[in-house]
Write an enzyme that holds these catalytic residues in place. Structure first.
Site, PDB file in Angstrom:
ATOM      1  N   GLU A   1       0.807  -1.216   0.000  1.00 34.14           N
ATOM      2  CA  GLU A   1       0.000   0.000   0.000  1.00 34.14           C
ATOM      3  C   GLU A   1       0.842   1.269   0.000  1.00 34.14           C
ATOM      4  OE1 GLU A   1      -3.381   0.325  -0.124  1.00 34.14           O
ATOM      5  OE2 GLU A   1      -3.574  -1.844  -0.352  1.00 34.14           O
TER       6      GLU A   1
ATOM      7  N   GLU B   1      -1.557   9.507  -0.015  1.00 29.11           N
ATOM      8  CA  GLU B   1      -1.874   9.107  -1.388  1.00 29.11           C
ATOM      9  C   GLU B   1      -1.239  10.079  -2.367  1.00 29.11           C
ATOM     10  OE1 GLU B   1      -5.883   8.232  -4.088  1.00 29.11           O
ATOM     11  OE2 GLU B   1      -6.045   8.772  -1.958  1.00 29.11           O
TER      12      GLU B   1
ATOM     13  N   ASN C   1     -14.580   6.260   7.059  1.00 28.74           N
ATOM     14  CA  ASN C   1     -13.509   5.449   7.648  1.00 28.74           C
ATOM     15  C   ASN C   1     -12.752   6.234   8.710  1.00 28.74           C
ATOM     16  OD1 ASN C   1     -13.707   2.896   6.427  1.00 28.74           O
ATOM     17  ND2 ASN C   1     -12.725   3.644   4.564  1.00 28.74           N
TER      18      ASN C   1
END
Length: 368
Positions: free
Chosen positions: A221, A230, A268
């Site tokens: 990831e 990200e 989340n």
């Protein structure tokens, strides 16, 4: 690097504030002491199966003398501390019972003074947070509260490293030679108290396999623990689900992927923050600024969320469903069942490398 874009049904774990709880004095003579300095006690000093385990004034009797033989059990009067009916539910009482080696008799005594049943991933707890004599003990979602803090006899073992984690710092550095300095080993170790069943459940092989599986997915990831956030900034405004009643108070573009499992979406952040006792909905930037918080969000997902899979990654590894099921739970809707075999292979390659570093076999069912 795929961001986690999975809806959360419910936050299943609660806050662990072990770093902010005063550490009680050391217990003596095999006593387990807790709330108000009282002892874990077998009612009536009975060795009968089903004898209640309670809180009581310390009196030095055999009803309060516990041993930690290093096999995961806690024993008094020749029998084991046992969760009634093998329940994993909040409020399940504990009792004394013949030792059987079953999961409801396994306990982890942590350095943060928690006593955890890994099968339930719950803490030994004083019912109703009362220190009255004869208050029954139970298991409950770990909160870090004073009614879940204990001094217990030390057992043998402890993971084989000074930190108690099955991965040593030198092995961690071997796994991530080019890692970003943000992702510290100490930050990971500090986060472990939030989910004390992680990499401490089952045999030494299973524990190492779970640690390797978590770190392999994390490596995939984050590009080898290089990326904290990200990289595709064009995606940032996409992660606000305005249909949620709480909205996106930190801003439309504030809920992009961050941390070791690239936590994303406002729901989340809300669920992870609620579980960990941190307001991540209003301050999602904590995940990219505090290494321990970042690691805690990764462990939150690993231990409590199934994503598009049918089980949590933690359960996939301790129940030996295989590494492939951890991929399914993290990003299976985009990678599994032939959707992106190259990404699956990347995760498997890293897992096999990490199990080799830890000296264990990777097990079966590596693919999804």
């Amino acid at each position: 690097m795929a961001a986690v874009r999975l809806a959360v049904c419910a936050a299943l774990a609660a806050v662990f504030a072990a770093l902010f709880v005063a550490v009680p004095a050391q217990a003596a003579d095999g006593q387990i002491t807790g709330l108000a300095g009282k002892c874990v006690d077998v009612a009536g000093a009975s060795s009968t199966n089903g004898a209640a385990v309670q809180l009581y004034d310390c009196n030095g009797t055999t009803a309060q003398r516990w041993s930690n033989p290093g096999d995961g059990t806690l024993r008094a009067l020749g029998k084991c501390l046992d969760v009634v009916d093998r329940s994993t539910a909040d409020g399940a009482a504990v009792q004394l019972w013949d030792c059987s080696g079953s999961a409801n008799q396994q306990w982890v005594v942590t350095s943060a003074h928690d006593i955890v049943n890994p099968a339930a991933n719950k803490c030994l707890d004083v019912r109703d947070n009362t220190s009255a004599n004869a208050t029954r003990l139970q298991i409950w979602t770990c909160t870090g509260g004073s009614n879940q803090k204990w001094n217990a006899p030390a057992g043998s073992g402890g993971g084989g490293t000074p930190s108690g984690f099955v991965v040593s710092e030198s092995q961690f550095n071997q796994m991530f030679p080019g890692r970003n300095g943000f992702y510290t080993y100490s930050g990971l170790v500090a986060a472990l108290s939030s989910y004390p069943g992680f990499a401490k459940t089952g045999s030494d092989t299973v524990r190492k396999q779970e640690a390797a599986a978590f770190l392999a997915n994390v490596s995939h990831e984050t590009g080898g623990l290089v990326y904290v956030v990200e990289q595709n900034t064009a995606n940032y405004p996409h992660y606000c689900d305005a249909s949620q009643s709480y909205g996106c108070p930190a801003g439309q573009a504030a809920y992009y992927g961050r941390g070791p499992i690239q936590l994303s979406w406002n729901f989340n952040y809300k669920a992870a923050g609620d579980a960990l006792g941190i307001d991540l909905l209003h301050n999602p930037w904590l995940v990219e600024n505090d290494a321990a918080v970042a690691w805690r969000t990764g462990l939150w997902y690993w231990n409590t969320q199934s994503g598009p899979g049918s089980m949590t990654p933690h359960n996939a590894m301790i129940n030996q469903a295989g590494f492939g099921q951890t991929i399914r739970s993290i990003n299976g809707s985009l990678e599994c069942d032939g959707r992106n075999p190259a990404q699956v292979q990347s995760r498997v390659d890293r897992y096999q490398q990490f199990t080799s570093i830890l000296g264990v076999s990777p097990g079966a069912n590596l693919y999804c």
